[in-house]
Design an enzyme around this catalytic site. Structure first.
Site, PDB file in Angstrom:
ATOM      1  N   GLU A  30     -11.191  -4.884  12.585  1.00  0.00           N
ATOM      2  CA  GLU A  30     -12.115  -5.032  11.466  1.00  0.00           C
ATOM      3  C   GLU A  30     -12.428  -6.511  11.271  1.00  0.00           C
ATOM      4  O   GLU A  30     -11.612  -7.369  11.567  1.00  0.00           O
ATOM      5  CB  GLU A  30     -11.512  -4.450  10.187  1.00  0.00           C
ATOM      6  CG  GLU A  30     -11.361  -2.943  10.230  1.00  0.00           C
ATOM      7  CD  GLU A  30     -10.720  -2.380   8.976  1.00  0.00           C
ATOM      8  OE1 GLU A  30     -10.268  -3.178   8.129  1.00  0.00           O
ATOM      9  OE2 GLU A  30     -10.674  -1.154   8.843  1.00  0.00           O
ATOM     10  N   CYS A  81      -5.246  -0.686  -1.512  1.00  0.00           N
ATOM     11  CA  CYS A  81      -6.281  -1.606  -2.001  1.00  0.00           C
ATOM     12  C   CYS A  81      -7.239  -0.910  -2.962  1.00  0.00           C
ATOM     13  O   CYS A  81      -7.641   0.237  -2.746  1.00  0.00           O
ATOM     14  CB  CYS A  81      -7.043  -2.199  -0.838  1.00  0.00           C
ATOM     15  SG  CYS A  81      -6.018  -3.235   0.223  1.00  0.00           S
ATOM     16  N   SER A 117     -14.068  -3.779   7.584  1.00  0.00           N
ATOM     17  CA  SER A 117     -13.186  -3.315   6.527  1.00  0.00           C
ATOM     18  C   SER A 117     -14.004  -2.564   5.486  1.00  0.00           C
ATOM     19  O   SER A 117     -15.198  -2.821   5.299  1.00  0.00           O
ATOM     20  CB  SER A 117     -12.501  -4.519   5.877  1.00  0.00           C
ATOM     21  OG  SER A 117     -11.942  -4.174   4.632  1.00  0.00           O
ATOM     22  N   ASP A 165      -3.889  -3.240   7.324  1.00  0.00           N
ATOM     23  CA  ASP A 165      -5.136  -3.907   7.667  1.00  0.00           C
ATOM     24  C   ASP A 165      -5.242  -5.256   6.966  1.00  0.00           C
ATOM     25  O   ASP A 165      -5.637  -6.261   7.550  1.00  0.00           O
ATOM     26  CB  ASP A 165      -6.333  -3.033   7.261  1.00  0.00           C
ATOM     27  CG  ASP A 165      -6.449  -1.788   8.114  1.00  0.00           C
ATOM     28  OD1 ASP A 165      -5.464  -1.416   8.764  1.00  0.00           O
ATOM     29  OD2 ASP A 165      -7.528  -1.175   8.122  1.00  0.00           O
ATOM     30  N   CYS A 185      -1.900   3.423   3.182  1.00  0.00           N
ATOM     31  CA  CYS A 185      -2.817   2.482   3.822  1.00  0.00           C
ATOM     32  C   CYS A 185      -3.764   3.205   4.780  1.00  0.00           C
ATOM     33  O   CYS A 185      -3.511   4.325   5.214  1.00  0.00           O
ATOM     34  CB  CYS A 185      -2.031   1.391   4.546  1.00  0.00           C
ATOM     35  SG  CYS A 185      -3.065   0.018   5.114  1.00  0.00           S
ATOM     36  N   ASP A 186      -4.811   2.503   5.128  1.00  0.00           N
ATOM     37  CA  ASP A 186      -6.033   3.096   5.656  1.00  0.00           C
ATOM     38  C   ASP A 186      -5.848   4.157   6.740  1.00  0.00           C
ATOM     39  O   ASP A 186      -6.381   5.261   6.637  1.00  0.00           O
ATOM     40  CB  ASP A 186      -6.937   2.000   6.227  1.00  0.00           C
ATOM     41  CG  ASP A 186      -7.418   1.030   5.169  1.00  0.00           C
ATOM     42  OD1 ASP A 186      -7.026   1.177   4.001  1.00  0.00           O
ATOM     43  OD2 ASP A 186      -8.171   0.100   5.513  1.00  0.00           O
ATOM     44  N   LYS A 187      -5.120   3.849   7.804  1.00  0.00           N
ATOM     45  CA  LYS A 187      -5.086   4.748   8.955  1.00  0.00           C
ATOM     46  C   LYS A 187      -4.105   5.893   8.768  1.00  0.00           C
ATOM     47  O   LYS A 187      -4.101   6.847   9.558  1.00  0.00           O
ATOM     48  CB  LYS A 187      -4.754   3.962  10.230  1.00  0.00           C
ATOM     49  CG  LYS A 187      -5.685   2.797  10.477  1.00  0.00           C
ATOM     50  CD  LYS A 187      -7.154   3.188  10.418  1.00  0.00           C
ATOM     51  CE  LYS A 187      -8.068   1.985  10.467  1.00  0.00           C
ATOM     52  NZ  LYS A 187      -7.994   1.112   9.272  1.00  0.00           N
ATOM     53  N   CYS A 229       0.799  -1.219   0.000  1.00  0.00           N
ATOM     54  CA  CYS A 229       0.000   0.000   0.000  1.00  0.00           C
ATOM     55  C   CYS A 229       0.835   1.274   0.000  1.00  0.00           C
ATOM     56  O   CYS A 229       0.468   2.263  -0.631  1.00  0.00           O
ATOM     57  CB  CYS A 229      -0.949  -0.012   1.200  1.00  0.00           C
ATOM     58  SG  CYS A 229      -1.871  -1.553   1.374  1.00  0.00           S
TER      59      CYS A 229
END
Length: 565
Positions: free
Chosen positions: A454, A204, A480, A91, A132-134, A59
């Site tokens: 998640e 992603c 997620s 994640d 990535c997500d966070k 990511c």
């Protein structure tokens, strides 16, 4: 002889002059010269370049190269960049393991570490490279706290993988695990899917949490329009990084602060983008948290009101057909802004870091003729947005339900209660969840987890088993962005704090009623209170360290799961 300390300070060095200017700062300059900075470098405004590069995932894997280009842009525009790192927890890699507890915790660590570096080294500006997500909300929370000229730059989405002529994402791999457990595919097919789904660098690919938040940050105005959406491996991504460096220098020169950009109306625009794109439930958690950092009043109920009036107009995975590279090819997320503006929903006058208003950006978008990704506002996928906030005797202070990817608005069924994600996954895998059930996963909240894992491991297994149209799921944990189906997360108060979810028993009848915005169990208030009378929290999993500290400091998911001393 000219005194070397007599040169006037650049007025744009509003903070860094305290570290670099004058004879008293000779020791600091001496140390900085040791790593190659010159007098000319140190006379310019100093801009931090925060990266979240790591080898633990694809990511963020292209961030080293992008950081070099951001720094080129800063130098060309008259600034001096100083690069530093912070962390990122994958994640996707940690999903379904104890490691996933670190995901949401990492958001706070990212925010804290960026804030700490900038306050300590007195940067005049800041570029945060996120993936990535966070990392996206974490960096934005730090930007909000610091309120120095800054922007967030997303390193881009991964390209889709291909298997048997079909585009794939990591979502397909998780669902293939469930299909393998149900003996719908064999080990060779699972391995082939695993090996094909993720072809290179980038976050992603669906409208999962990373792309949801990338979209939201453009609508929030804190990311330069059009630059986030360029895919990670696209040849134009490096040029976009350089442009981000140039933009931050204009912000520094003009002293444009995040507080002038991230307003209540900008946050509403960001929430609209999450709703219209069928985005991740995590968007609720993160936008509430960002608002808290700036003291902007914005609640989960405000989010629900926005979703109620904002149609879903984007056909992207997990519930739709397309991925982020398709969105880029269609013309980019400004297409969403154009449609929202046409409907009179967008706050078009909100400013963005590239100097234009969000309305001007929407007007300037160039649509690829015949693109199928973003629908006209008059013919949406759904008349309302992809998320809703429910309350009731199971969630007195709220929960989030995802509506995109299915057409179900009511479910009544018996509870199947589990006290961890691992228990639930084993039961699903063993065929112990049946059509009509309401799967309950508790003690996975911010405090109880700790860390609010998640549940993609479970939800994807349910899809793979062919049960997604026939069961509902609720949890005090998270989902997620790749999750779809009839599922309520962020149930508050959480079980560890004695919320009503802790009172549930197998066979209790649970009712999801979207029209009434309610999540209830068919028990009286007296029955629930009687069951909770002797409630005791579960023993803490961690008696020291980061998870212990987090569990002591974290607030309710309905408050954004922020930490407060």
């Amino acid at each position: 002889m000219t005194n070397p300390y007599d040169r006037p300070s650049d007025p744009a060095k509003r903070y860094s002059a305290a570290i670099t200017d004058g004879p008293d700062r000779a020791p600091a300059r001496s140390m900085l010269k040791a790593i190659g900075f010159t007098d000319e470098d140190l006379a310019r405004p100093i801009v931090g370049v925060a990266t979240t590069w790591t080898e633990t995932m694809p990511c963020n894997f292209n961030q080293r190269e992008l950081a070099a280009r951001v720094k080129d842009g800063i130098r060309k525009a008259g600034g001096t960049p100083m690069e530093f790192n912070t962390i990122s927890v994958s994640d996707g890699v940690t999903m379904g393991s104890s490691g996933m507890r670190g995901s949401l915790v990492s958001r706070e660590v990212i925010a804290d570490s960026i804030e700490l570096m900038c306050r300590s080294h007195l940067f005049d500006g800041l570029v945060c490279i996120v993936g990535c997500d966070k990392t996206l909300p974490g960096a934005t929370m730090a930007i909000a706290r610091l309120d120095i000229p800054a922007l967030a730059f997303y390193n881009g989405s991964i390209a889709p993988g291909t298997f048997r002529g079909k585009n794939m994402t990591v979502q397909d791999v998780f669902e293939a695990v469930g299909a393998y457990a149900a003996k719908k595919i064999d080990a060779d097919e699972l391995y082939a899917i695993e090996s094909a789904a993720c072809p290179g660098a980038g976050a992603c690919g669906g409208q999962f949490t990373a792309n949801t938040m990338s979209t939201a940050l453009e609508f929030l105005g804190i990311s330069p329009a059009g630059l986030n959406g360029i895919p990670a491996v696209n040849r134009g991504k490096g040029d976009a990084a350089e442009r981000a460096g140039e933009i931050v220098m204009r912000l520094v020169r003009d002293d444009v602060r995040p507080s002038s950009i991230i307003t209540r109306q900008a946050i509403e625009n960001a929430a609209m983008s999450v709703s219209a794109s069928g985005g991740s439930t995590n968007g609720v958690l993160h936008l509430v948290a960002i608002a808290r950092e700036l003291g902007v009043p914005f609640t989960i109920d405000d989010f629900d009101a926005i979703c109620t009036r904002t149609p879903t107009i984007v056909d992207m995975k997990p519930g739709g057909r397309f991925v982020a590279t398709d969105m880029y090819d269609a013309g980019g997320v400004a297409l969403i802004g154009r449609e929202l503006k046409r409907a009179g929903l967008l706050h078009a006058d909100c400013l963005t870091v590239d100097g234009r208003t969000i309305g001007e950006i929407a007007d300037a978008v160039v649509e690829t003729p015949g693109q199928p990704v973003v629908l006209p506002i008059e013919t949406p996928l759904r008349d309302r947005g992809g998320l809703a906030i429910l309350r009731g005797n199971l969630a007195p202070t709220g929960c989030v339900v995802k509506l995109s990817g299915h057409d179900r608005y009511y479910h009544r069924g018996p509870a199947r209660v589990f006290d961890s994600e691992e228990e639930t996954f084993a039961a699903v895998k063993a065929g112990q969840v049946e059509k009509g059930d309401v799967v309950v996963i508790r003690y996975e909240g911010p405090v109880g987890g700790p860390g609010m894992r998640e549940m993609l491991h479970v939800t994807a297994a349910i899809v793979g088993k062919g049960l997604s149209e026939h069961v509902a799921l609720l949890t005090d944990g998270r989902f997620s962005g790749a999750t779809y189906g009839f599922m309520a997360g962020h149930v508050t108060p959480e079980a560890q704090l004695g919320g009503p979810i802790a009172a549930l028993r197998d066979g209790d009848v649970v009712v999801f009623d979207i029209a009434q915005r309610e999540l209830n169990v068919e028990l009286s208030a007296e029955e629930i209170a009687d069951r909770l009378r002797d409630f005791t929290p579960r023993p803490e999993l961690y008696s020291s360290g980061v998870f212990h500290k987090y569990a002591r400091l974290v607030q309710s998911a309905s408050e954004g799961a922020i930490t407060r001393a």
